[in-house]
Write an enzyme that holds these catalytic residues in place. Structure first.
Site, short mmCIF file in Angstrom:
data_model
loop_
_atom_site.label_atom_id
_atom_site.label_comp_id
_atom_site.label_asym_id
_atom_site.label_seq_id
_atom_site.Cartn_x
_atom_site.Cartn_y
_atom_site.Cartn_z
N ARG A 304 -36.69 -4.69 -96.04
CA ARG A 304 -37.20 -3.29 -96.25
C ARG A 304 -38.20 -3.07 -95.31
O ARG A 304 -38.40 -1.98 -95.04
CB ARG A 304 -37.76 -3.23 -98.01
CG ARG A 304 -38.02 -1.93 -98.37
CD ARG A 304 -38.39 -1.68 -99.73
NE ARG A 304 -37.20 -1.60 -100.45
CZ ARG A 304 -36.55 -0.68 -100.75
NH1 ARG A 304 -36.95 0.67 -100.17
NH2 ARG A 304 -35.12 -0.62 -101.35
N GLU A 704 -42.14 3.63 -106.53
CA GLU A 704 -42.89 2.94 -105.33
C GLU A 704 -43.53 3.85 -104.35
O GLU A 704 -44.67 3.68 -103.67
CB GLU A 704 -42.02 1.79 -104.69
CG GLU A 704 -41.76 0.54 -105.36
CD GLU A 704 -40.60 -0.17 -104.94
OE1 GLU A 704 -39.62 0.06 -104.97
OE2 GLU A 704 -40.94 -1.10 -104.30
#
Ligand code: MTE
Ligand code: HPA
Ligand code: MOS
Length: 753
Positions: A304, A704
């Site tokens: 990520r 997030e």
């Protein structure tokens, strides 16, 4: 699950694992852990502990009936240490006794001798020694090498980001109940019931269908319970399985802070090249991720980071390199943002350095280089529908950025002791698990004869309101009011093979599966109604708890329709499975389209710095956020505020040092988290006319991305420091604690000049 779920969280009536009523005779576990960062276990003697008052049993690696292995992506982590230890806090034994106190007291009687070995804490040292996990990841687009000579300005730097403790309200907790035969039932404070089930089955040496995991809700996770809840749940299961007794393990706050994994610290080198007019031309970056002593989720976290290397910007020539570096610290793990915040902090630092070098306003560079729809990201994905520019323009208007900047300049020229700073923070966050296979979910719906509804998904409620969203989706799809919907716990017997509730995909994945299951029941009801009430299927409308069958026909209550359908033997239950379409990634060529979509937004942060004390206040944060068509605006606003504050904490006061492998701040007196006085004035707006065709009911994931708004705080503080001490070079090494700020304000003498 009552409709007051979120009120229960806020008022304290929601029950967590430690609040549950227990059968009499329940035993309690205490974990015995390594006190050294690396070495061999020369001697381990648990006999005195076994003989201590109240003790039922002491378990070590030798007592594991199946495999002593809890790794998920990489099989490199034992449940109990065998002959070596690799970090302070590594579990060696579990003491099970009549009371928690007795278990803890007995654990102190365990005799262990270590042959200490030289530990490694620095990720760069580990990388140099070849001590990495998984393969070195390199992804690139364009050609950085041939770009450097074409750049007018090149900035290079090293960035160091710190760790972060999750500080979930509920510490790691589990209760395990022995069943008949091979069976065991586990109530775990986990974000990943299926992971707990899988690993428990492996450790016990039983089939997965012998293990039931149930999660009603958890008291916060923030990523810290995606993998790190597993060992405690499995230990409880092991003890329950062998002793035939209910066993409970609840970590104390101090133990939890000492031994469980946290956010990965990163050490980062970058080089950024620009044209004179401020276009980003080339970016080369290397991430040394401090992975800790075991893989845990580190390789996925690194992935990520790689995918967020360029943040909210478009850069035509990029090369990104990433290493997961094995060190002798507790295995670092998922934490809101999952590797993106570290990468985004680096590119933002680079853009700020470049602006200083070019003597241009940062926001001009930011705006000029913002992502656009047709742009191809370094990993091969086209950005697609992109609302970044709009968010940026709207937040500038919302905050009246021009005016704020003017006022700050005026304030700073008139003030000696206080200085203000401003920062603009555009964000772009990719939604989907980067591991494509995890992007699936199942749901189960039962409509009962009285018109009440029971729905099950794999979604774990952790305060983010996902069950609230499930309820809304079921009610809207069926055309009934929300009070009819009972949202059940996440249970592996009702919903199998669930992915963790993580990657902000909880509502996207489970919500879509649930919608599909509801649609199946609805379709059957409509088909039935067409025959029963003499109309066409298309004429049947169910809304507001009533079924309508077209002009002039009678209207029946939902429960009447349901009961009539039941009597005609129509199935009122349905399951469904959803897999996000169109996503893929090929690690061999490092290209693909791993995300369903991106979330965009922008923030303006204003801080005020006390230049005598080094203390500061985040005064204002203005946010314009792309939340699609929100499933619940209040919940989503809460996610924005919570994420923002967690990001501010990481940037400012959450200093988590390690001292010879020991966590240097293992309680909330020494580990500072933002408190109610740290909360800025937050003015947040949704771009609420946006619709996202790539998620359930046109919504967007929200969990997030808002963490990234917090990053603006660092740059606003740097701006304020520059107003006091122009030209002084501040390092990009969060957290920027008041102590560090003082160091920058008074670089040599330590006193005001
Ligand atoms: N909000 C609360 N209140 N508590 C949490 O533990 N976890 C965050 C975010 N918001 C969390 C939270 C993280 S890390 C993720 S991935 C998402 O919620 C998970 O839930 P979702 O997928 O349903 O958004
Ligand atoms: N995010 C969160 N958790 C994960 C991911 C991700 O992308 N991949 C695997 N676990
Ligand atoms: Mo969140 S870090 O994906 O649990």
């Amino acid at each position: 699950m009552s409709s007051t779920e979120l009120i229960g969280h806020a008022t304290g009536s929601s029950r967590f694992v430690d609040d549950l009523d227990l059968p009499s005779g329940t035993l309690h576990g205490a974990v015995f852990v390594s006190t050294i960062p690396k070495g061999k276990i020369a001697k381990l003697d648990v006999e005195s502990a076994r003989a201590a008052p109240g003790v039922a049993q002491v378990f070590t690696a030798q007592d594991v009936p199946g495999q002593n292995q809890i790794g998920t992506i990489v099989l490199d982590e034992t449940l109990f240490a065998e002959d070596e230890v690799h970090f302070v806090g590594q579990p060696i034994a579990l003491v099970v006794a009549a009371t928690k106190k007795e278990a803890k007291a007995a654990s102190r009687l365990i005799e262990v001798e270590f042959e200490e070995q030289e530990p490694v804490f620095c990720p760069r040292v580990a990388a140099r020694a070849g001590n990495t996990i998984g393969k070195t990841r390199i992804l690139s687009i364009g050609d950085v090498e041939s770009s450097w000579p074409k750049c007018d300005v090149i900035v290079e730097d090293r960035v160091e980001t710190g760790s972060q403790e999750h500080v979930y309200l509920e510490t790691q907790s589990a209760i395990a109940f022995p069943g008949e035969g091979d069976g065991v039932k586990i109530i775990s404070s986990t974000q990943a019931p299926t992971t707990v089930q899988t690993v428990a089955a492996r450790v016990l040496g039983v089939a997965m269908n012998a293990v039931e995991v149930d999660v009603e809700r958890i008291g916060g996770g923030f990523g810290g319970k995606e993998d790190q809840a597993t060992p405690y749940a499995v230990m409880a299961a092991l003890a329950a399985y062998i002793l035939g007794n209910t066993v409970k393990i609840v970590l104390s706050r101090a133990d939890d802070m000492r031994i469980t994994g946290k956010r990965h610290p990163y050490s980062i080198d970058y080089r950024l090249g620009l044209s004179r007019d401020g276009r980003l031309l080339a970016y080369e970056v290397t991430y040394y991720q401090n992975s800790g002593a075991a893989a845990d989720l580190s390789t996925a976290v690194l992935e990520r980071s790689l995918f967020h290397a360029t943040g909210a910007y478009q850069i035509p020539n990029v090369r990104v390199t990433g290493y997961c570096c094995r060190t002798n610290l507790p295995p670092f793990t998922a934490f809101r943002g999952f590797g993106a915040p570290q990468a985004v902090f680096a590119i933002e630092s680079a853009v700020h350095r470049a602006a200083a070098e070019l003597k241009r306003p940062v926001d001009e560079l930011q705006e000029k280089n913002l992502l656009e729809e047709s742009f191809e990201l370094p990993f091969g994905m086209r950005v697609g529908p992109c609302h970044g520019k709009r968010a940026l323009q709207e937040v500038k208007a919302l905050a009246d950025l021009k005016q704020i900047k003017k006022e700050v300049v005026a304030f700073n020229s008139g003030e000696r002791v206080f200085k203000k700073g401003v920062a603009l923070t555009p964000i772009a966050f990719g939604v989907s698990f980067t591991s494509t296979f995890l992007n699936q979910a199942s749901a189960l719906v039962h409509v009962y004869r009285d018109g009440s509804v029971s729905v099950s998904t794999g979604a774990v409620e952790m305060g983010q309101g996902v069950l609230r969203k499930m309820r809304a989706i079921a009610a809207l799809t069926l055309g009934v009011s929300e009070h009819r919907i009972q949202v059940e716990s996440a249970n592996t017997k009702r919903v199998a093979n669930s992915s963790p509730t993580a990657a902000s995909t909880g509502a996207d994945l489970n919500g879509r599966a649930l919608e599909m299951a509801c649609e199946t029941v609805l379709m059957r009801l409509k088909r039935f109604a067409a025959t029963a009430y003499g109309c066409h299927e298309r004429q049947v409308k169910i809304a507001e708890d009533e079924a309508h069958f077209g002009q002039g026909k009678r209207v029946v209550r939902f429960e009447e329709l349901v009961d009539a359908a039941y009597l005609k033997r129509v199935s009122l239950s349905a399951g469904a499975h959803y897999a996000t379409p169109g996503i893929f990634y090929d690690k061999d060529i490092e290209k693909g389209s791993p995300f369903a979509y991106h979330v965009f937004g922008a923030a303006v942060t204003v801080v005020k710095l006390d230049c005598l004390r080094g203390t500061y206040k985040v005064e204002d944060v203005f946010i314009v956020h792309d939340g699609g068509k929100s499933l619940d605006e209040k919940v989503d606003l809460g996610q924005i505020e919570g994420g923002l504050l967690q990001g501010i904490g990481w940037m400012t006061v959450e200093h988590l040092p390690f001292e010879n492998g020991h966590v240097g701040a293992a309680n909330l007196a020494t580990y500072k988290v933002p408190d109610m006085f740290s909360i800025p004035r937050v003015t947040a707006r949704f771009m609420d006319d946006l619709r996202n065709p790539r998620a359930v009911r046109s919504s967007k994931a929200v969990g997030e991305p808002p963490f990234l708004y917090g990053l603006g705080c660092y740059f606003a503080l740097v701006d304020a420091i520059a107003a006091f001490r122009p030209g002084h070079r501040v390092r990009y090494e969060p957290p920027l604690t008041p102590e560090k700020v003082l160091g920058y304000l008074y670089p040599r003498s330590g006193s005001a000049t």
